[in-house]
Design a protein around this motif. Structure first.
Motif, PDB file in Angstrom:
ATOM      1  N   ALA A 266      12.859  68.872 -26.570  1.00  0.00           N
ATOM      2  CA  ALA A 266      14.131  68.172 -26.770  1.00  0.00           C
ATOM      3  C   ALA A 266      14.536  68.302 -28.230  1.00  0.00           C
ATOM      4  O   ALA A 266      13.745  68.019 -29.127  1.00  0.00           O
ATOM      5  CB  ALA A 266      13.997  66.704 -26.389  1.00  0.00           C
ATOM      6  N   SER A 267      15.751  68.740 -28.447  1.00  0.00           N
ATOM      7  CA  SER A 267      16.316  68.860 -29.786  1.00  0.00           C
ATOM      8  C   SER A 267      17.538  67.956 -29.847  1.00  0.00           C
ATOM      9  O   SER A 267      18.449  68.088 -29.025  1.00  0.00           O
ATOM     10  CB  SER A 267      16.702  70.318 -30.038  1.00  0.00           C
ATOM     11  N   VAL A 268      17.531  67.024 -30.804  1.00  0.00           N
ATOM     12  CA  VAL A 268      18.551  65.985 -30.851  1.00  0.00           C
ATOM     13  C   VAL A 268      19.180  65.922 -32.237  1.00  0.00           C
ATOM     14  O   VAL A 268      18.483  66.004 -33.245  1.00  0.00           O
ATOM     15  CB  VAL A 268      17.930  64.607 -30.498  1.00  0.00           C
ATOM     16  N   GLU A 269      20.505  65.777 -32.257  1.00  0.00           N
ATOM     17  CA  GLU A 269      21.238  65.469 -33.478  1.00  0.00           C
ATOM     18  C   GLU A 269      21.923  64.127 -33.265  1.00  0.00           C
ATOM     19  O   GLU A 269      22.572  63.918 -32.237  1.00  0.00           O
ATOM     20  CB  GLU A 269      22.294  66.522 -33.783  1.00  0.00           C
ATOM     21  N   ILE A 270      21.766  63.218 -34.240  1.00  0.00           N
ATOM     22  CA  ILE A 270      22.380  61.896 -34.179  1.00  0.00           C
ATOM     23  C   ILE A 270      23.139  61.684 -35.479  1.00  0.00           C
ATOM     24  O   ILE A 270      22.571  61.850 -36.565  1.00  0.00           O
ATOM     25  CB  ILE A 270      21.319  60.785 -34.023  1.00  0.00           C
ATOM     26  N   SER A 271      24.402  61.314 -35.387  1.00  0.00           N
ATOM     27  CA  SER A 271      25.174  61.104 -36.608  1.00  0.00           C
ATOM     28  C   SER A 271      24.683  59.866 -37.342  1.00  0.00           C
ATOM     29  O   SER A 271      24.226  58.895 -36.727  1.00  0.00           O
ATOM     30  CB  SER A 271      26.669  61.004 -36.303  1.00  0.00           C
ATOM     31  N   VAL A 272      24.761  59.927 -38.660  1.00  0.00           N
ATOM     32  CA  VAL A 272      24.392  58.802 -39.529  1.00  0.00           C
ATOM     33  C   VAL A 272      25.510  58.604 -40.547  1.00  0.00           C
ATOM     34  O   VAL A 272      26.275  59.522 -40.841  1.00  0.00           O
ATOM     35  CB  VAL A 272      23.031  59.025 -40.229  1.00  0.00           C
ATOM     36  N   GLN A 273      25.575  57.398 -41.098  1.00  0.00           N
ATOM     37  CA  GLN A 273      26.640  57.051 -42.032  1.00  0.00           C
ATOM     38  C   GLN A 273      26.342  57.458 -43.469  1.00  0.00           C
ATOM     39  O   GLN A 273      27.256  57.636 -44.256  1.00  0.00           O
ATOM     40  CB  GLN A 273      26.917  55.538 -41.979  1.00  0.00           C
TER      41      GLN A 273
END
Length: 132
Positions: A39-46
């Motif tokens: 599983a390869s995941v990108e999650i936006s951060v502030q």
């Protein structure tokens, strides 16, 4: 152009799955077969100062991915993902991520068999929720 940030995390678990409805020439996929599900995941951060700590997210992601499977058929063997496809697993991961970290983040997830072939999904937040 606006700068956007994200973290990138991968996790892998050994498992078997099958495609019960596979037909020729792929009928062999009806039988359980082994993969490393990556599983390869990108999650936006502030911001760029560990808003979501990547090591903690990676450990959690591995645990969640493994929880989508049944226990191994034999002790110490691979997990059993049944008829779940890479797309199914990616959808479930995105649902778990948005449940844990909120629906105001962009989340992109790909699950690949042996890190090569796979599928994925992307969650795009409602623009009204971003930054809330």
């Amino acid at each position: 152009m606006a700068l956007t940030r994200h973290i990138h995390v991968t996790a892998q678990v050994e498992g078997v799955h099958r495609w019960p409805d596979a037909g020729p020439p792929d009928a062999y996929l009806t039988s359980p077969h082994r993969h490393l599900f990556v599983a390869s995941v990108e999650i936006s951060v502030q911001h760029g100062d560990r808003e979501l700590e990547i090591n903690a997210v990676a450990r959690w992601l591995t645990t969640i991915l493994a929880s989508f499977a049944d226990p191994p058929d034999t002790p110490g063997g691979p997990l059993n993902f049944g008829a779940q496809s890479c797309e199914h697993l990616a959808e479930r991961l995105v649902a778990a991520i948005t449940d844990r970290y909120g629906t105001d983040r962009r989340v992109r997830c790909t699950v690949a068999e042996d890190g090569v072939l796979g599928g994925g999904v992307q969650w795009d937040p409602d623009p009204a929720e971003v930054g809330r």
